[in-house]
Design an enzyme around this catalytic site. Structure first.
Site, mmCIF file in Angstrom:
data_model
loop_
_atom_site.group_PDB
_atom_site.id
_atom_site.type_symbol
_atom_site.label_atom_id
_atom_site.label_comp_id
_atom_site.label_asym_id
_atom_site.label_seq_id
_atom_site.Cartn_x
_atom_site.Cartn_y
_atom_site.Cartn_z
ATOM 1 N N ASP A 219 -6.869 -6.720 4.150
ATOM 2 C CA ASP A 219 -7.925 -6.164 3.305
ATOM 3 C C ASP A 219 -8.784 -7.288 2.739
ATOM 4 O OD1 ASP A 219 -9.365 -4.291 1.921
ATOM 5 O OD2 ASP A 219 -7.916 -4.051 0.301
ATOM 6 N N ASP B 185 -2.947 -18.199 2.387
ATOM 7 C CA ASP B 185 -3.853 -19.037 1.599
ATOM 8 C C ASP B 185 -4.600 -20.022 2.494
ATOM 9 O OD1 ASP B 185 -1.218 -19.895 1.942
ATOM 10 O OD2 ASP B 185 -1.333 -21.363 0.338
ATOM 11 N N LYS C 161 2.869 -14.910 4.398
ATOM 12 C CA LYS C 161 3.280 -15.860 3.361
ATOM 13 C C LYS C 161 4.798 -15.958 3.421
ATOM 14 C CE LYS C 161 2.232 -18.521 -0.194
ATOM 15 N NZ LYS C 161 1.330 -19.685 -0.150
ATOM 16 N N ASP D 243 -12.717 -8.716 4.083
ATOM 17 C CA ASP D 243 -13.891 -8.740 3.203
ATOM 18 C C ASP D 243 -14.539 -10.129 3.232
ATOM 19 O OD1 ASP D 243 -13.452 -6.102 2.416
ATOM 20 O OD2 ASP D 243 -13.923 -6.518 0.313
ATOM 21 N N TYR E 7 0.810 -1.223 0.000
ATOM 22 C CA TYR E 7 0.000 0.000 0.000
ATOM 23 C C TYR E 7 0.839 1.267 0.000
ATOM 24 C CZ TYR E 7 -4.316 -2.551 0.282
ATOM 25 O OH TYR E 7 -5.370 -3.374 -0.019
#
Ligand code: ATP
Length: 335
Positions: free
Chosen positions: A229, A205, A172, A233, A124
């Site tokens: 983010d 994941d 990750k 959601d 970001y």
């Protein structure tokens, strides 16, 4: 004196933010409200998506309610997403995104989790450039010890004070040892100082898989910016949908309430948007920033009562849906 900087932004921000302000005024008639602007409409009119005067007002008030701003998926010369910039400029380094069951048919019973998203770095920072005459795109992912440490500390402090039991660190690191590996390492270092809280970690994941398969296994998730983010959601779907998902950005002093959803151009201007996410974001501001838990309870209970009685906006139940304004008035009547 409680002061609030109100930034509607674009799209349904012009509908859900006034609804939340109405609720707040009903509870705190003396609240001092300063309006400020940001977003695409502002950019088109003034040449800046986030005028300096908006930042000044936000800092002076110490608390912000931000709706949403357009985030086009193609480059617009001179435009940047103001929500991202606001969080960085106001040093709101942690984004709290709770997903909690609400009495709507679209929510999953017993879901009660909190995504804490690092808010100031990662992809970001938008350190992007191209190579090979535009045929290769490059983005720098930045993770620092300092930013990870402060968001991790805040997460564990909150977990302690809110009776949470477990924090899951999401990363990750298997593919990105220098960035996500650092995030994981530093977060575990901080975790050691909070032995009362169980800590584990998951690859992003795998976290996404479990978020779909069994969200009840989660309590608090601590994530770098981008993963938070996306996962929040996903979690919002279990909480009943984007129209219900609140968030609060906190950090070094200024707090910014902000629904998880965007400016929803597909439904903007029709008085059909669900104001719950924005109203529940204000409840977070009341509870966690202004330290007014009784008022936060009143807001949350009024929302629950309205939803429990089957009164819905169109995103929850299309038949016999209430408009944004009628739904808001129902909430205010039950405060
Ligand atoms: P942006 O570019 O600002 O991210 P978007 O439309 O891509 O906008 P969202 O605004 O998050 O992303 O909307 C995703 C979907 O959810 C849209 O179909 C939108 O209509 C719906 N939605 C989002 N917020 C609400 C809301 N408060 N009430 C009803 N529907 C909503």
């Amino acid at each position: 004196m409680v002061r609030l900087c109100v930034i509607e932004g674009d799209g349904i921000g012009h509908e859900v933010v006034p609804a939340a302000v109405q609720v707040l005024r009903a509870l705190l008639p003396d609240i001092e409200i300063e309006t400020a602007e940001a977003g695409m409409d502002t950019f088109i009119r003034t040449g800046s998506a986030l005028p300096e005067s908006t930042l000044e007002t936000a800092r002076a008030c110490g608390a912000v309610l931000f709706g949403a701003a357009q985030s086009p998926s193609y480059p617009v010369e001179g435009y940047f997403v103001p929500g991202v910039r606001l969080r960085q400029e106001l040093r709101c380094y942690a984004n709290l995104r709770p997903a909690r069951w609400l009495p709507v048919p679209t929510a999953k019973p017993d879901v009660d989790l909190l995504v804490v998203r690092e808010n100031t770095e990662d992809l970001y920072l938008q350190l992007e450039h191209t190579r090979d005459s535009g045929e290769t795109g490059v983005s720098e992912k930045i993770i620092t010890r300092a930013a990870t440490e402060r968001v991790a500390r805040r997460t564990f402090e909150m977990a302690m004070s809110h009776g949470r039991e477990k924090v899951t660190i999401v990363h990750k690191a298997s593919v990105l040892p220098q960035t996500d590996g650092l995030f994981r390492k530093v977060a575990f270092e901080v975790a050691k100082q909070y032995p009362e809280i169980e800590t584990d970690d998951l690859l992003v994941d795998t976290a996404a898989y479990w978020m779909v398969k069994d969200p009840l296994r989660f309590d608090v998730l601590l994530t770098p910016n981008l993963y938070g983010d996306i996962l929040s959601d996903m979690a919002a779907a279990w909480g009943g949908g984007l129209g219900l998902a609140p968030s609060l950005n906190i950090g070094d002093g200024v707090a910014m309430a902000e629904p998880v959803h965007g400016c929803a151009p597909d439904i903007a201007g029709r008085n059909v948007a669900n104001p719950t996410a924005c109203i529940m974001s204000v409840a977070l501001l009341l509870r966690l920033h202004w330290n007014m838990p009784e008022l936060a309870d009143r807001v949350e209970n009024a929302v629950r009562s309205v939803l429990h009685d089957g009164l819905h906006t169109a995103d929850i139940n299309h038949s016999a849906a209430l408009s944004t304004t009628d739904f808001t008035n129902e909430i205010i009547a039950r405060l």
